[in-house]
Design an enzyme around this catalytic site. Structure first.
Site, mmCIF file in Angstrom:
data_model
loop_
_atom_site.group_PDB
_atom_site.id
_atom_site.type_symbol
_atom_site.label_atom_id
_atom_site.label_comp_id
_atom_site.label_asym_id
_atom_site.label_seq_id
_atom_site.Cartn_x
_atom_site.Cartn_y
_atom_site.Cartn_z
ATOM 1 N N ASP A 73 -1.756 50.548 90.377
ATOM 2 C CA ASP A 73 -2.907 49.662 90.162
ATOM 3 C C ASP A 73 -3.362 48.570 91.176
ATOM 4 O O ASP A 73 -4.084 47.757 91.463
ATOM 5 C CB ASP A 73 -2.941 48.841 88.836
ATOM 6 C CG ASP A 73 -1.875 48.013 88.727
ATOM 7 O OD1 ASP A 73 -0.716 48.713 88.780
ATOM 8 O OD2 ASP A 73 -1.690 46.625 88.675
ATOM 9 N N TYR A 195 4.200 37.658 83.702
ATOM 10 C CA TYR A 195 4.806 37.078 84.817
ATOM 11 C C TYR A 195 4.881 35.528 84.787
ATOM 12 O O TYR A 195 3.595 35.011 84.260
ATOM 13 C CB TYR A 195 4.289 37.468 86.168
ATOM 14 C CG TYR A 195 4.322 38.874 86.703
ATOM 15 C CD1 TYR A 195 5.444 39.377 87.472
ATOM 16 C CD2 TYR A 195 3.845 39.658 86.132
ATOM 17 C CE1 TYR A 195 5.548 40.644 87.711
ATOM 18 C CE2 TYR A 195 3.589 41.359 86.302
ATOM 19 C CZ TYR A 195 4.732 41.433 87.094
ATOM 20 O OH TYR A 195 4.869 42.994 87.534
ATOM 21 N N LYS A 219 6.898 44.535 80.687
ATOM 22 C CA LYS A 219 7.420 44.647 82.166
ATOM 23 C C LYS A 219 7.398 43.075 82.562
ATOM 24 O O LYS A 219 6.523 42.296 82.528
ATOM 25 C CB LYS A 219 6.098 45.185 82.807
ATOM 26 C CG LYS A 219 6.601 44.984 84.444
ATOM 27 C CD LYS A 219 5.371 45.790 85.368
ATOM 28 C CE LYS A 219 5.610 45.531 86.893
ATOM 29 N NZ LYS A 219 4.428 46.032 87.706
#
Length: 298
Positions: A73, A195, A219
């Protein structure tokens, strides 16, 4: 049975159309009949009754609880670089490497399907979030694709990007909550890419946030000594690949260590995109994560 009969009648009455047309007709029938949880997905000429569990099982090709997802991506955020210049050959090579899933934006998946590119081994995951490095606030991700669009394309899963510790954190969390709801409605797995931009290295909390929002996979970036305390994992933890590494042997050893001790797989992008031979690197990563089950298959 009532839904299927009405659906088949629509196809018969209107002739053979594209899958998007047929799906749209089915959604109309579904609304009329008041059905809320059933959805029909057309893939490779077959009509399947889809649900989240079946799709999650498809994302674990070797049934070993380990995952190798490849994120492609980056073109949206960073433009074209490395092997992103030739998406068709890149995707075909990754499919041959037998990675579990390939993550792309809806436009790339659509173009690949139009060119006749189909996945024989891997599964499609459509990334719903976007931003560009042209913006002054690249960390603020927005949803640019719906869960329904991803399903219409034939995706097996969807993914959402969240950056905590930023001014746009609350908006991204709100988006994650809405997408999670839609994924449960339509029965499709959700990968949360999360994140920490505050530099507080709160690895454990990131996993918890994704879990609280109902994600099926998370993730995260591996941070040393921040995942030791996770004793009861409710969802698979996939570690991000990070920036391209020069010493691939050390990188593979690092992957093996963190997956065996703390996680369930990897979600890698740039270390494959910028490698000389994406298929070869992807095969090696699969061997490490799946404990050489690829070699055994061959």
């Amino acid at each position: 049975i009532e839904v299927l009969c009405a659906f088949c009648y629509e196809v018969y009455k209107n002739g053979i159309f594209g899958k998007n047309y047929i799906l749209n007709r089915f959604f109309n029938i579904k609304r009329v009949l008041g059905m809320h949880r059933s959805i029909i997905v057309l893939k490779k000429g077959e009509m399947l009754m889809g649900n989240k569990k079946n799709r999650k099982d498809k994302l674990c090709k070797r049934k070993d609880g380990r995952y190798v997802f490849v994120a492609l991506d980056h073109g949206m955020t960073m433009g074209s670089f490395g092997h992103l210049d030739d998406m068709e050959n890149l995707i075909v090579s990754l499919d041959k490497a037998k990675v579990d899933a390939i993550i792309v934006h809806k436009g790339i998946m659509q173009k690949m399907l139009e060119r006749g590119v189909s996945l024989e081994n891997a599964e499609w995951i459509v990334h719903l979030s976007a931003s560009t490095n042209i913006s002054e606030n690249c960390d603020a991700k927005k949803i640019v694709c719906s869960v329904r669009e991803a399903i219409q394309l034939g995706a097996t899963g969807v993914s959402v990007h969240v950056n905590v510790g930023t001014s746009g954190e609350s908006d991204m969390l709100e988006q994650l909550g809405q997408v999670s709801y839609e994924c449960n409605e339509w029965g499709i797995p959700l990968l949360c890419m999360i994140y920490d931009k505050s530099k507080n290295n709160v690895g454990k909390q990131l996993v918890r946030i994704a879990t609280e929002f109902g994600a099926d996979f998370v993730k995260v970036k591996y941070v040393e000594n921040k995942f030791d305390e996770i004793s009861n994992k409710y969802i698979p933890i996939l570690f991000a690949g990070g920036e391209a590494e020069k010493n691939m042997d050390e990188y593979l050893e690092h992957i093996q260590t963190i997956v065996e001790k703390y996680g369930d797989g990897v979600c890698i992008g740039r270390n494959i995109i910028e490698s000389e031979d994406p298929q070869k690197i992807a095969e090696k990563i699969c061997e490490v994560v799946h404990k050489k089950s690829v070699c055994e298959e061959n």
